[in-house]
Design a protein around this motif. Structure first.
Motif, PDB file in Angstrom:
ATOM      1  N   GLU A 129      52.588 -13.223 -10.928  1.00 53.96           N
ATOM      2  CA  GLU A 129      53.751 -13.961 -10.444  1.00 53.96           C
ATOM      3  C   GLU A 129      53.746 -15.363 -11.050  1.00 53.96           C
ATOM      4  OE1 GLU A 129      53.468 -14.289  -6.222  1.00 53.96           O
ATOM      5  OE2 GLU A 129      51.482 -15.181  -6.255  1.00 53.96           O
ATOM      6  N   PRO A 130      54.938 -15.897 -11.361  1.00 46.53           N
ATOM      7  CA  PRO A 130      54.995 -17.254 -11.913  1.00 46.53           C
ATOM      8  C   PRO A 130      54.621 -18.272 -10.843  1.00 46.53           C
ATOM      9  CG  PRO A 130      57.211 -16.430 -11.474  1.00 46.53           C
ATOM     10  CD  PRO A 130      56.272 -15.291 -11.230  1.00 46.53           C
ATOM     11  N   LEU A 131      53.909 -19.310 -11.253  1.00 42.84           N
ATOM     12  CA  LEU A 131      53.488 -20.357 -10.333  1.00 42.84           C
ATOM     13  C   LEU A 131      54.181 -21.663 -10.703  1.00 42.84           C
ATOM     14  CD1 LEU A 131      49.636 -19.641 -10.259  1.00 42.84           C
ATOM     15  CD2 LEU A 131      51.411 -18.687  -8.773  1.00 42.84           C
ATOM     16  N   GLU A 132      54.042 -22.649  -9.828  1.00 43.19           N
ATOM     17  CA  GLU A 132      54.577 -23.977 -10.098  1.00 43.19           C
ATOM     18  C   GLU A 132      53.431 -24.972 -10.163  1.00 43.19           C
ATOM     19  OE1 GLU A 132      57.650 -25.128  -7.421  1.00 43.19           O
ATOM     20  OE2 GLU A 132      58.955 -23.435  -7.908  1.00 43.19           O
ATOM     21  N   ASP A 133      53.634 -26.022 -10.945  1.00 39.37           N
ATOM     22  CA  ASP A 133      52.630 -27.082 -11.005  1.00 39.37           C
ATOM     23  C   ASP A 133      52.443 -27.704  -9.636  1.00 39.37           C
ATOM     24  OD1 ASP A 133      52.738 -26.538 -13.663  1.00 39.37           O
ATOM     25  OD2 ASP A 133      53.411 -28.517 -14.308  1.00 39.37           O
ATOM     26  N   ASP A 134      51.210 -28.049  -9.318  1.00 44.03           N
ATOM     27  CA  ASP A 134      50.944 -28.820  -8.104  1.00 44.03           C
ATOM     28  C   ASP A 134      49.803 -29.789  -8.397  1.00 44.03           C
ATOM     29  OD1 ASP A 134      48.537 -27.389  -7.898  1.00 44.03           O
ATOM     30  OD2 ASP A 134      49.401 -25.899  -6.555  1.00 44.03           O
ATOM     31  N   HIS A 179      46.790 -29.400  -8.121  1.00 44.49           N
ATOM     32  CA  HIS A 179      45.554 -28.756  -8.583  1.00 44.49           C
ATOM     33  C   HIS A 179      45.688 -28.121  -9.963  1.00 44.49           C
ATOM     34  CE1 HIS A 179      43.939 -29.389  -4.609  1.00 44.49           C
ATOM     35  NE2 HIS A 179      44.922 -28.699  -4.065  1.00 44.49           N
ATOM     36  N   ILE A 180      46.882 -27.631 -10.298  1.00 47.01           N
ATOM     37  CA  ILE A 180      47.037 -26.856 -11.541  1.00 47.01           C
ATOM     38  C   ILE A 180      48.298 -27.252 -12.319  1.00 47.01           C
ATOM     39  CG2 ILE A 180      45.887 -24.837 -10.517  1.00 47.01           C
ATOM     40  CD1 ILE A 180      48.846 -23.569 -10.582  1.00 47.01           C
ATOM     41  N   HIS A 181      48.264 -26.907 -13.613  1.00 46.75           N
ATOM     42  CA  HIS A 181      49.459 -26.891 -14.456  1.00 46.75           C
ATOM     43  C   HIS A 181      49.660 -25.440 -14.865  1.00 46.75           C
ATOM     44  CE1 HIS A 181      49.472 -31.279 -14.790  1.00 46.75           C
ATOM     45  NE2 HIS A 181      48.167 -31.197 -14.972  1.00 46.75           N
ATOM     46  N   PHE A 182      50.931 -25.003 -14.931  1.00 45.85           N
ATOM     47  CA  PHE A 182      51.205 -23.597 -15.243  1.00 45.85           C
ATOM     48  C   PHE A 182      52.002 -23.492 -16.529  1.00 45.85           C
ATOM     49  CE2 PHE A 182      53.414 -19.455 -14.643  1.00 45.85           C
ATOM     50  CZ  PHE A 182      52.277 -18.664 -14.520  1.00 45.85           C
ATOM     51  N   ASN A 183      51.532 -22.610 -17.419  1.00 49.97           N
ATOM     52  CA  ASN A 183      52.182 -22.372 -18.703  1.00 49.97           C
ATOM     53  C   ASN A 183      53.309 -21.361 -18.509  1.00 49.97           C
ATOM     54  OD1 ASN A 183      52.915 -21.892 -21.325  1.00 49.97           O
ATOM     55  ND2 ASN A 183      50.911 -21.147 -22.008  1.00 49.97           N
ATOM     56  N   ASN A 184      54.451 -21.860 -18.036  1.00 48.07           N
ATOM     57  CA  ASN A 184      55.583 -20.986 -17.731  1.00 48.07           C
ATOM     58  C   ASN A 184      56.101 -20.274 -18.971  1.00 48.07           C
ATOM     59  OD1 ASN A 184      57.128 -20.253 -15.326  1.00 48.07           O
ATOM     60  ND2 ASN A 184      56.906 -22.400 -14.768  1.00 48.07           N
ATOM     61  N   GLU A 185      56.176 -21.000 -20.070  1.00 48.71           N
ATOM     62  CA  GLU A 185      56.706 -20.417 -21.307  1.00 48.71           C
ATOM     63  C   GLU A 185      55.831 -19.261 -21.778  1.00 48.71           C
ATOM     64  OE1 GLU A 185      57.705 -21.700 -25.940  1.00 48.71           O
ATOM     65  OE2 GLU A 185      56.956 -23.190 -24.510  1.00 48.71           O
ATOM     66  N   GLY A 186      54.510 -19.479 -21.782  1.00 48.77           N
ATOM     67  CA  GLY A 186      53.598 -18.415 -22.201  1.00 48.77           C
ATOM     68  C   GLY A 186      53.650 -17.221 -21.275  1.00 48.77           C
ATOM     69  N   PHE A 187      53.726 -17.476 -19.961  1.00 48.92           N
ATOM     70  CA  PHE A 187      53.781 -16.391 -18.975  1.00 48.92           C
ATOM     71  C   PHE A 187      55.031 -15.538 -19.194  1.00 48.92           C
ATOM     72  CE2 PHE A 187      55.154 -14.708 -14.845  1.00 48.92           C
ATOM     73  CZ  PHE A 187      54.023 -14.015 -14.458  1.00 48.92           C
ATOM     74  N   LYS A 188      56.174 -16.192 -19.423  1.00 43.39           N
ATOM     75  CA  LYS A 188      57.427 -15.446 -19.613  1.00 43.39           C
ATOM     76  C   LYS A 188      57.375 -14.597 -20.876  1.00 43.39           C
ATOM     77  CE  LYS A 188      60.430 -18.708 -17.163  1.00 43.39           C
ATOM     78  NZ  LYS A 188      61.479 -19.751 -17.293  1.00 43.39           N
ATOM     79  N   LYS A 189      56.851 -15.170 -21.971  1.00 43.38           N
ATOM     80  CA  LYS A 189      56.781 -14.422 -23.229  1.00 43.38           C
ATOM     81  C   LYS A 189      55.904 -13.183 -23.091  1.00 43.38           C
ATOM     82  CE  LYS A 189      57.648 -18.085 -26.631  1.00 43.38           C
ATOM     83  NZ  LYS A 189      57.073 -18.857 -27.760  1.00 43.38           N
ATOM     84  N   VAL A 190      54.743 -13.340 -22.477  1.00 44.66           N
ATOM     85  CA  VAL A 190      53.830 -12.204 -22.309  1.00 44.66           C
ATOM     86  C   VAL A 190      54.417 -11.184 -21.341  1.00 44.66           C
ATOM     87  CG1 VAL A 190      51.559 -11.506 -21.456  1.00 44.66           C
ATOM     88  CG2 VAL A 190      51.771 -13.527 -22.924  1.00 44.66           C
TER      89      VAL A 190
END
Length: 578
Positions: free
Chosen positions: A470-475, A477-488
């Protein structure tokens, strides 16, 4: 789904009077409302231009800068003369209250205010659409995200409480082990994973293909013979056997009255002193004859037992469990009516067998020790009823072992909690019990086809929960690579997954696209972490999927004018250059 915030406490405007907007949320069917005036905020509420509030949107009800409740929109806009007369609003919508503002959500609010360097959330405006990055919008989204997570977690807890054993299943990188630990934290009433370390009510182990019943439940171990020659082969509890024993002990103690607990504590304390006396005597004399004019003698004192030599043969020794002496004494001298050794069902089979006289003589030795030292039972009024505690066992990669072989007779015990099953090994008797306060959480990687199959007999004894990407949001504690997640993710949605597999079983999980703040070194950026993960973790696994026939065919890149790639070539384009 969109996010909004609204205030309803000034239906006549800021220069008029106020109402208690919480009353609208306390209606039989909770509602939110607004007036009728020529302004974009009113148009948003009615949605007459199709750019306003929709069903299933999330809205924060506030009074100025004070949050009241987080709600879910459940209806279209409507009018109601009775509601208008009560609250002086013209338009209304039904809502479901997700949660009222509390100390828990106040912490989220304070964190967001601190993050954006402001003292309060937006206080003006009637209805506002959350579209910019600010403290108000961040607070609403984070609060909603937490309620979703808690609801899901509570559902899992309810299922685990009912079924007693569950398996979290999903492809790699979806956080199954982390979620298992979070379930344990909630069950045990802890506040962080740090508190799981060395917690006697928690254990985590990982299965592997060579794991056996003797590794997990009970097995034979070789130990030096305290009599001096050779070795002894002794059955002992392993991870599950010992953990189940501890949980069963707590379960049984929780059913006992305080007076019963007082007796047991008194016996235990004095029995330990008795063993210390025996140990000193052994050091002086080398052996202790249990009863005059008989051959049996004590030859060593062990952690939970006394080793006895019955005959002249020095290698012929047996272990007399402490629990048998303690329970035997309690039955003979602290119970009414008296429970004889051979009739005491709590004792081991050995104690109730033809050797009962040996146990009887040791109990008499303990009784003589108490009499010689003028020790008698006095009820301790400080002893309280024992609390029933949960015990949580996490089995990581549960399907990597042959479960039928590893569990053995416990396949039955999983379904019939509290019922004794007979083990092939005698440890305080042959019986094994899985009590109702023992919870088992397994994790299973659904993409790993090289591991053991879970047969139907075992499968029906577990509840299975999908843990999916599932896609996550930055908070914070973390940064999320949304672009990479969507491509994969697109690779698993366009017919590129072989018919032998389901996409949900093999799609790479969100943890492959996370850069933890704690992992970012000085001078390093989140983009560098994203690059390393994509190039050296994600792409190699995807290429392995191609090699194993999981990903097949060609791929059309919609972001590159539908250019068609061989699947392997496209995966290589995902690599991020320095």
């Amino acid at each position: 789904m969109s996010y909004w915030h609204i205030q309803m406490n000034q239906p006549w405007g800021r220069d008029g009077g106020s109402i208690d907007s919480k009353l609208l949320l306390q209606e039989k069917y909770p509602v939110i409302g607004t007036g009728d005036w020529n302004h974009i905020q009113c148009r948003y509420f009615t949605n007459e231009n199709n750019d306003g509030i929709q069903k299933n949107d999330i809205i924060l009800v506030r009074e100025g800068s004070l949050p009241i409740a987080l709600c879910l929109i459940e209806s279209n806009c409507f009018t109601d003369p009775e509601l208008e007369q009560k609250y002086h609003h013209h338009y209304f919508r039904k809502v479901k209250i997700i949660e009222f503002f509390s100390e828990k959500s106040k912490k989220i609010l304070n964190d967001c205010l601190q993050k954006y360097g402001t003292k309060y959330i937006q206080a003006s405006g009637t209805l506002t659409y959350c579209q910019n990055e600010n403290a108000t919008n961040s607070f609403i989204k984070e609060w909603h995200s937490l309620t979703i997570k808690e609801k899901k977690m509570n559902n899992y807890i309810d299922l685990l409480t009912y079924k007693k054993q569950i398996i979290l299943q999903g492809p790699p990188g979806t956080g199954k082990t982390r979620q298992a630990k979070e379930l344990a934290i909630q069950l045990l009433g802890l506040s962080s994973t740090e508190e799981l370390k060395d917690n006697p009510q928690f254990k985590i182990i990982q299965f592997h293909p060579s794991y056996t019943y003797e590794d997990f439940v009970r097995g034979i171990v070789a130990k030096p013979n305290p009599a001096g020659q050779g070795i002894l082969y002794i059955a002992e509890n392993k991870t599950l056997g010992e953990f189940a024993r501890e949980a069963t002990e707590n379960y049984n103690d929780s059913k006992k009255a305080p007076e019963e607990i007082s007796k047991e504590n008194w016996i235990q304390k004095n029995y330990e002193n008795f063993k210390e006396t025996l140990e000193k005597e052994l050091e002086e004399r080398g052996e202790i004859i249990i009863k005059d004019d008989t051959k049996p003698k004590i030859i060593s004192i062990e952690e939970n037992a006394i080793r006895v030599n019955r005959y002249s043969n020095e290698n012929d020794s047996i272990l007399i469990k402490d629990s048998d002496i303690i329970e035997g004494y309690k039955g003979l001298y602290l119970s009414s009516p008296v429970i004889k050794i051979r009739e005491n069902s709590i004792l081991s089979k050995s104690a109730r067998s033809g050797m009962y006289y040996l146990y009887q003589n040791l109990i008499e030795n303990f009784k003589n020790y108490l009499n010689e030292n003028n020790i008698s039972f006095i009820k301790n009024t400080n002893d309280q009823k024992q609390e029933l505690k949960p015990y949580v066992l996490v089995i990581d990669e549960i399907n990597r072992a042959n479960l039928s072989s590893v569990l053995g007779e416990l396949i039955y015990a999983l379904e019939y909690r509290g019922k004794a099953v007979e083990s092939m090994y005698d440890v305080d008797g042959n019986d094994l019990i899985l009590p109702s306060n023992l919870y088992i959480i397994g994790t299973m990687n659904t993409a790993d086809r090289s591991v053991g199959h879970i047969d139907y007999a075992i499968r029906r004894r577990f509840a299975f929960i999908d843990v999916l990407p599932e896609p996550l949001e930055d908070d914070e504690h973390i940064h999320f690579n949304n672009e990479g997640f969507k491509k994969v993710s697109e690779l698993f949605k366009n017919g590129n997954v072989s018919g032998e597999f389901e996409a949900k079983d093999v799609q790479l999980g969100h943890s492959y696209f996370i850069a933890k703040n704690e992992d970012i070194q000085d001078g390093q950026t989140k983009e560098e972490i994203f690059r390393m993960k994509m190039n050296y973790e994600v792409v190699p696994i995807l290429l392995e999927y191609v090699k194993d026939g999981v990903l097949i065919g060609t791929f059309e890149d919609k972001n590159d004018n539908n250019k068609e790639y061989n699947i392997k070539d496209y995966i290589n384009t995902l690599k991020i250059n320095n």
